[in-house]
Design a protein around this motif. Structure first.
Motif, PDB file in Angstrom:
ATOM      1  N   GLN A 122      -4.756   9.866  12.703  1.00  0.00           N
ATOM      2  CA  GLN A 122      -5.407   9.080  11.663  1.00  0.00           C
ATOM      3  C   GLN A 122      -4.434   8.701  10.551  1.00  0.00           C
ATOM      4  O   GLN A 122      -4.536   7.610   9.969  1.00  0.00           O
ATOM      5  N   ALA A 123      -3.489   9.581  10.250  1.00  0.00           N
ATOM      6  CA  ALA A 123      -2.502   9.270   9.210  1.00  0.00           C
ATOM      7  C   ALA A 123      -1.665   8.059   9.601  1.00  0.00           C
ATOM      8  O   ALA A 123      -1.425   7.158   8.780  1.00  0.00           O
ATOM      9  N   VAL A 124      -1.219   8.018  10.841  1.00  0.00           N
ATOM     10  CA  VAL A 124      -0.433   6.876  11.319  1.00  0.00           C
ATOM     11  C   VAL A 124      -1.276   5.605  11.288  1.00  0.00           C
ATOM     12  O   VAL A 124      -0.800   4.529  10.884  1.00  0.00           O
ATOM     13  N   GLN A 125      -2.527   5.701  11.670  1.00  0.00           N
ATOM     14  CA  GLN A 125      -3.408   4.530  11.647  1.00  0.00           C
ATOM     15  C   GLN A 125      -3.582   4.002  10.223  1.00  0.00           C
ATOM     16  O   GLN A 125      -3.526   2.791   9.984  1.00  0.00           O
ATOM     17  N   LEU A 126      -3.817   4.907   9.278  1.00  0.00           N
ATOM     18  CA  LEU A 126      -4.022   4.488   7.890  1.00  0.00           C
ATOM     19  C   LEU A 126      -2.758   3.861   7.302  1.00  0.00           C
ATOM     20  O   LEU A 126      -2.827   2.883   6.540  1.00  0.00           O
ATOM     21  N   LEU A 127      -1.582   4.411   7.639  1.00  0.00           N
ATOM     22  CA  LEU A 127      -0.328   3.815   7.200  1.00  0.00           C
ATOM     23  C   LEU A 127      -0.194   2.393   7.735  1.00  0.00           C
ATOM     24  O   LEU A 127       0.148   1.459   7.004  1.00  0.00           O
ATOM     25  N   LYS A 128      -0.422   2.264   9.024  1.00  0.00           N
ATOM     26  CA  LYS A 128      -0.261   0.957   9.670  1.00  0.00           C
ATOM     27  C   LYS A 128      -1.201  -0.073   9.066  1.00  0.00           C
ATOM     28  O   LYS A 128      -0.803  -1.212   8.795  1.00  0.00           O
ATOM     29  N   GLU A 129      -2.432   0.301   8.834  1.00  0.00           N
ATOM     30  CA  GLU A 129      -3.399  -0.625   8.250  1.00  0.00           C
ATOM     31  C   GLU A 129      -2.949  -1.077   6.855  1.00  0.00           C
ATOM     32  O   GLU A 129      -3.028  -2.259   6.510  1.00  0.00           O
ATOM     33  N   LEU A 148      -2.144  -0.552  -3.966  1.00  0.00           N
ATOM     34  CA  LEU A 148      -2.461  -0.381  -2.552  1.00  0.00           C
ATOM     35  C   LEU A 148      -1.907   0.929  -2.000  1.00  0.00           C
ATOM     36  O   LEU A 148      -2.565   1.602  -1.208  1.00  0.00           O
ATOM     37  N   CYS A 149      -0.702   1.297  -2.431  1.00  0.00           N
ATOM     38  CA  CYS A 149      -0.104   2.548  -1.939  1.00  0.00           C
ATOM     39  C   CYS A 149      -0.823   3.764  -2.497  1.00  0.00           C
ATOM     40  O   CYS A 149      -1.008   4.762  -1.794  1.00  0.00           O
ATOM     41  N   GLU A 150      -1.222   3.705  -3.744  1.00  0.00           N
ATOM     42  CA  GLU A 150      -1.974   4.826  -4.317  1.00  0.00           C
ATOM     43  C   GLU A 150      -3.343   4.953  -3.641  1.00  0.00           C
ATOM     44  O   GLU A 150      -3.812   6.075  -3.388  1.00  0.00           O
ATOM     45  N   LYS A 151      -3.966   3.809  -3.318  1.00  0.00           N
ATOM     46  CA  LYS A 151      -5.231   3.850  -2.601  1.00  0.00           C
ATOM     47  C   LYS A 151      -5.032   4.403  -1.198  1.00  0.00           C
ATOM     48  O   LYS A 151      -5.831   5.223  -0.712  1.00  0.00           O
ATOM     49  N   ALA A 152      -3.949   3.986  -0.519  1.00  0.00           N
ATOM     50  CA  ALA A 152      -3.658   4.503   0.831  1.00  0.00           C
ATOM     51  C   ALA A 152      -3.408   6.004   0.795  1.00  0.00           C
ATOM     52  O   ALA A 152      -3.885   6.747   1.666  1.00  0.00           O
TER      53      ALA A 152
END
Length: 499
Positions: free
Chosen positions: A436-443, A459-463
């Protein structure tokens, strides 16, 4: 500080990133709570005072913002451990390393000594300031450097001026290079650039093997050292090499019985993992054994190294060998005889990744896991941010499940005592978080790259918050499962029910 480090050059990594990873481990019998925070360049102090060494240092006027992984309870100082600054330069400090009596007798460590007696008395001894230690290094260096090489030179200058109270190895990293610095006695140091196509293994020992002084005092392409290192070696008869090339490990390192139980087995199992077919690691005719003193500092791996590979090897407990403390087969007297990489005293695993193919605003990731690596999960966080989510940043002395450090410690202690009953739950937890971490990064990166004009900070703080929220959800779930399974294995269990 007991630690294990791996350094991966850009041509040896799966995506061309430079990768630096280190387990910070507490001393035996201690467990040090850690947290991750973001430090702003605004209102940065202009003077630093060491808690343990009592020395003070004037700091440069201009500082950079950076991430930091300090002690959650700063009673003995900051102990910043690892981080990445706004120029995408990373530092990991420190790996405690070994030395020998020849070195320490020639250049003693600069250890703090309290004043003895009262001023004016015949036997009065004034306070003696200590040198720079692991407590201080990240705070003194990371906010002020713009490249890995610059980090080596700044720390080297501080070591020569103030000395150090301990033997340490320190990693510096930017998008192109990784440098490894080792302190030599109280005021000396050497540093070597990690070959781009190689990885380096460091298990609490003086590690650099070959060292080229012609380069260090010439082009300085791959080697750096303190200004009087040649004279220091010559005057104290430290060179034990029979070859023409100077062997730093022979001169500065140790080969004790304790090394063969605590240190070299970890270098052996790391090399065995990444170069299983290159060398023979087992049996009477092995090229290297857990007690070999000649295990290379660096190897060219058999394939490119991934983030998950690093998490796996820094969680290693000699699985697949006779030395696994959780083993069920083979000679039981061999189980647990060597110090594991994934040990009960892991404070955290910090992996800094600097990616050359992305804009500078999202180039760096700091992957973090807390507690014993055998049972924890690792997540990536963007570092060009002004805050870190509370689940990582709010750790304190009180045991609770509102932060990942204490939640991971509880999961690990329960799962260790019921290893085989909880093994599947832990594996599924680790895979679920990683995926899930990789998926969230990619998105997040797809959104940012589609429109570079967007606010990357927001966006990075939200991610980061989304990734941490996912981690908390998965950690709460695995804690529930592990607690249930451990409860079923309690000694006072009884199958008859009153219902």
């Amino acid at each position: 500080m007991a630690c294990t480090t791996i350094l991966v050059g850009k041509k040896a990594s799966y995506d061309g990133s430079t990768l630096v990873a280190r387990n910070e481990d507490s001393p035996s019998g201690e467990y040090t709570p850690k947290k991750m925070i973001a430090v702003s360049s605004k209102n940065h102090p202009t003077r630093y005072k060491s808690v343990l060494g009592h020395f003070e240092v004037e700091l440069p006027e201009t500082a950079l913002s950076y991430t930091l992984t300090p002690d959650a309870v700063p009673t003995i100082g900051v102990w910043g451990a690892c981080g990445i600054n706004e120029k995408n330069v990373a530092m990991s400090a420190t790996e405690t390393i070994t030395s020998n009596d020849r070195v320490l007798g020639a250049d003693p460590l600069v250890e703090y000594q309290e004043a003895q007696g009262q001023p004016g008395e015949a036997d009065y001894q004034a306070e003696k300031l200590g040198g720079i230690s692991e407590e201080d290094m990240v705070s003194l260096v990371l906010p002020y450097i713009h490249s890995a090489r610059e980090g080596v030179l700044r720390l080297g200058q501080l070591l020569e001026e103030y000395g150090t109270s301990e033997m340490n190895g320190i990693a510096f990293q930017d998008v192109e290079e990784i440098w490894w610095l080792e302190t030599i006695g109280g005021h000396h140091w050497i540093a070597k650039r990690v070959p781009d196509e190689a990885y380096v293994v460091m298990p609490n020992q003086q590690g650099i093997d070959s060292f080229d002084f012609e380069d260090a005092f010439g082009q300085q392409k791959d080697h750096l050292c303190s200004k009087d290192m040649r004279e220091f070696i010559k005057d104290n008869f430290l060179d034990l090499s029979l070859e023409s090339e100077f062997q730093a490990r022979l001169a500065f390192g140790s080969y004790s019985d304790a090394d063969h139980v605590y240190n070299t087995p970890r270098a052996w199992v790391m090399g065995r993992y990444f170069n299983f077919n290159t060398f023979k690691w087992d049996g009477p005719d092995a090229d290297f054994t857990p007690t070999s003193d000649n295990i290379p500092w660096s190897f060219v791996p058999e394939r490119k190294i991934t983030i998950q590979d690093i998490k796996t090897i820094l969680s290693n407990h000699y699985q697949g060998t006779p030395y696994d403390p959780y083993g069920k087969s083979g000679d039981s007297s061999l189980r647990g005889i060597y110090r594991s990489i994934g040990v009960n005293r892991n404070n955290f695993l910090g992996l800094t990744q600097i990616r050359p193919y992305l804009p500078e605003s999202i180039r760096s990731l700091q992957w973090m896991a807390f507690g014993s690596n055998v049972f924890n999960a690792m997540i990536p966080l963007y570092t060009q941010v002004t805050k870190i989510p509370d689940y990582l940043a709010n750790t304190g002395a009180r045991v609770n499940t509102d932060n990942i450090y204490w939640a991971s410690r509880i999961v690990g202690a329960l799962a260790d005592a019921h290893y085989y009953a909880t093994e599947t739950a832990i594996e599924r937890y680790q895979l679920a978080v990683a995926k899930q971490a990789v998926q969230l990064l990619k998105e997040n990166e797809q959104v940012l790259l589609a429109d570079p004009s967007q606010d990357s900070l927001a966006l990075c703080e939200k991610a980061n918050q989304n990734i941490v929220d996912m981690l908390k959800k998965e950690t709460d779930q695995v804690l529930d499962k592990v607690l249930y399974l451990a409860s079923n294995g309690m000694k006072n269990a009884f199958s008859r029910s009153d219902n």
